[in-house]
Design a protein around this motif. Structure first.
Motif, PDB file in Angstrom:
ATOM      1  N   LEU A 180       4.602  -4.430   8.286  1.00 36.77           N
ATOM      2  CA  LEU A 180       5.900  -3.738   7.985  1.00 36.77           C
ATOM      3  C   LEU A 180       5.416  -2.339   7.572  1.00 36.77           C
ATOM      4  CD1 LEU A 180       6.440  -6.780   7.671  1.00 36.77           C
ATOM      5  CD2 LEU A 180       7.949  -6.406   5.981  1.00 36.77           C
ATOM      6  N   VAL A 181       6.488  -1.545   7.694  1.00 39.72           N
ATOM      7  CA  VAL A 181       6.436  -0.183   7.402  1.00 39.72           C
ATOM      8  C   VAL A 181       7.823   0.152   6.571  1.00 39.72           C
ATOM      9  CG1 VAL A 181       6.052   2.335   8.097  1.00 39.72           C
ATOM     10  CG2 VAL A 181       4.677   0.430   9.061  1.00 39.72           C
ATOM     11  N   PHE A 182       7.618   0.873   5.405  1.00 43.72           N
ATOM     12  CA  PHE A 182       8.940   1.280   4.836  1.00 43.72           C
ATOM     13  C   PHE A 182       8.699   2.823   4.376  1.00 43.72           C
ATOM     14  CE2 PHE A 182       9.317  -3.127   4.124  1.00 43.72           C
ATOM     15  CZ  PHE A 182      10.635  -3.391   4.104  1.00 43.72           C
ATOM     16  N   ALA A 227       6.491  14.005   8.766  1.00 35.37           N
ATOM     17  CA  ALA A 227       6.145  13.125   7.868  1.00 35.37           C
ATOM     18  C   ALA A 227       6.635  11.641   8.689  1.00 35.37           C
ATOM     19  CB  ALA A 227       6.478  13.177   6.557  1.00 35.37           C
ATOM     20  N   LEU A 228       7.843  11.576   9.056  1.00 34.56           N
ATOM     21  CA  LEU A 228       8.506  10.249   9.921  1.00 34.56           C
ATOM     22  C   LEU A 228       7.583  10.179  10.798  1.00 34.56           C
ATOM     23  CD1 LEU A 228      11.862   9.234   9.808  1.00 34.56           C
ATOM     24  CD2 LEU A 228      10.675   9.217  11.941  1.00 34.56           C
ATOM     25  N   GLU A 242       0.839  -1.164   0.085  1.00 36.21           N
ATOM     26  CA  GLU A 242       0.056   0.097   0.031  1.00 36.21           C
ATOM     27  C   GLU A 242       0.962   1.310   0.005  1.00 36.21           C
ATOM     28  OE1 GLU A 242      -3.489   2.223   2.684  1.00 36.21           O
ATOM     29  OE2 GLU A 242      -2.758   0.325   3.343  1.00 36.21           O
ATOM     30  N   ARG A 243       0.745   2.262  -0.921  1.00 32.01           N
ATOM     31  CA  ARG A 243       1.441   3.396  -0.959  1.00 32.01           C
ATOM     32  C   ARG A 243       0.832   4.613  -0.468  1.00 32.01           C
ATOM     33  NH1 ARG A 243       1.050   8.042  -4.099  1.00 32.01           N
ATOM     34  NH2 ARG A 243       3.121   8.983  -5.323  1.00 32.01           N
ATOM     35  N   HIS A 244       1.658   5.221   0.287  1.00 29.63           N
ATOM     36  CA  HIS A 244       1.226   6.170   1.413  1.00 29.63           C
ATOM     37  C   HIS A 244       1.983   7.681   0.734  1.00 29.63           C
ATOM     38  CE1 HIS A 244      -0.647   3.624   4.286  1.00 29.63           C
ATOM     39  NE2 HIS A 244       0.202   2.991   3.829  1.00 29.63           N
ATOM     40  N   ALA A 304       5.933   6.503   1.638  1.00 29.36           N
ATOM     41  CA  ALA A 304       5.887   5.277   2.444  1.00 29.36           C
ATOM     42  C   ALA A 304       5.104   4.052   1.931  1.00 29.36           C
ATOM     43  CB  ALA A 304       5.463   5.674   3.743  1.00 29.36           C
ATOM     44  N   VAL A 305       5.659   2.859   2.439  1.00 28.42           N
ATOM     45  CA  VAL A 305       4.986   1.868   2.033  1.00 28.42           C
ATOM     46  C   VAL A 305       4.571   0.778   3.181  1.00 28.42           C
ATOM     47  CG1 VAL A 305       5.287  -0.448   0.607  1.00 28.42           C
ATOM     48  CG2 VAL A 305       6.157   1.634  -0.313  1.00 28.42           C
TER      49      VAL A 305
END
Length: 341
Positions: free
Chosen positions: A93-95, A159-160, A19-21, A37-38
């Motif tokens: 999972l968060v990237f 954002a982070l 999923e794209r953020h 983010a993904v």
């Protein structure tokens, strides 16, 4: 921007699992760059979460490349690896591989406004910090600029932090890895605090994590230690997020920073001293590939550790023992330069 294009391609290749953020946009002259983010895996707050971050400092491209390479490996495995799909049922999972796309574009440590994102959080050191390196408010034209007093955090920093609070701190337990380079002759795994030499609240859990790393990868070359053993800084984002997590009931965040020892690359190839990028990145292709292989294995370990967290977290009756072992290992002994901590 090649890195952004590569990230978009990975997101497309990973559908429907990724999923794209879109977290915001960084102004660059008349244009701008997106903050992306993904996420993938199980969003249930009852399962652990694990986050991978890179590119906080634009000069340290290797950090972003390590996170991107690990994400690419997972995307490739999604097509055929049933064990990965089973693992994703038990973890979120968060990237965010490109935290500072403007810095990457400009090849600068700071963001386009001259602010060092890792000195930008509202955290003040409780002891002496090294001059300049620990954070300064003299000028954005000098390195390690924290931002103006009273100004909100930078767009990238916010954002982070918003991503971590939304996607990770809603889970009972989580681990984060932020990939950097540029310190010393050894690869280090740092954990909070950076603003004080006091131990963290979850010292027992951090020691248990270090213990399974030592037992699982007995020949690993990482120095696992609190950052405060090396120096203190103002404005550390992960100190800020860790303390925010501690304010929440039933919430544990274990933040880790992978600090790749770029001095070793310079030692092996002294000509890199004449390149600003060479001070922070391996410039020879085979050495870069070796660095990626080594640290992708470490990120995979962190993913597995997060998914199996309930199996290694210390039981209540063992927390005091782990705390004593951690105090002996990291806080009661003198630092031995170059030795495994």
């Amino acid at each position: 921007m090649p890195e952004l294009n590569a990230l978009e391609c990975l997101i497309e290749a990973g559908r429907p699992y990724l999923e794209r953020h879109h977290l915001g946009r960084v102004t660059m002259g008349e244009g701008g760059l997106p903050l992306l983010a993904v996420t993938l895996g199980n969003p249930d707050p009852a399962v652990p979460a694990v986050g991978f971050f890179g590119g906080v400092h634009g000069l340290e491209r290797i950090g972003a490349e390590v996170v991107m390479a690990f994400l690419a490996s997972l995307v490739s495995r999604l097509r055929w690896d049933s064990s990965l799909h089973r693992s994703l049922e038990s973890v979120r999972l968060v990237f965010m591989p490109l935290v500072n796309p403007g810095g990457l574009w400009r090849a600068t440590r700071a963001n386009p406004k001259g602010v060092d994102l890792m000195r930008n959080a509202p955290v003040q050191a409780g002891g002496p910090v090294p001059w300049m390196v620990g954070g300064q408010r003299i000028s954005a034209k000098l390195p390690w600029f924290m931002g103006e007093i009273g100004e909100p955090m930078e767009t990238e920093s916010r954002a982070l932090c918003d991503l971590v609070e939304r996607e990770m701190l809603g889970h009972v337990s989580s681990i984060s890895v932020d990939c950097h380079s540029g310190f010393g002759l050894a690869d280090r795994i740092w954990f909070p605090f950076a603003h004080t030499a006091k131990p963290i609240q979850h010292l027992a859990e951090m020691h248990a994590l270090c213990e399974i790393l030592d037992q699982t990868h007995a020949q690993h070359r990482y120095v696992f230690e609190p950052q405060s053993r090396q120096y203190l800084t103002h404005g550390d984002l992960w100190d800020h997020l860790y303390m925010r997590a501690c304010e929440r009931p039933n919430c544990m965040l274990l933040p880790l920073t992978l600090e790749m020892g770029s001095w070793l690359w310079v030692k092996k190839n002294p000509r890199q001293l004449f390149s600003r990028s060479g001070m922070f990145n391996p410039l020879i292709e085979h050495r870069q590939q070796r660095v990626l292989r080594r640290h992708i294995a470490w990120l995979d370990f962190v993913l597995r550790a997060a998914a199996g967290m309930q199996r290694w977290l210390p039981r209540p009756e063992l927390r005091a023992w782990h705390e004593e072992m951690a105090l002996d290992r990291w806080y009661r002994q003198s630092v031995q330069t170059g030795a495994r901590a």
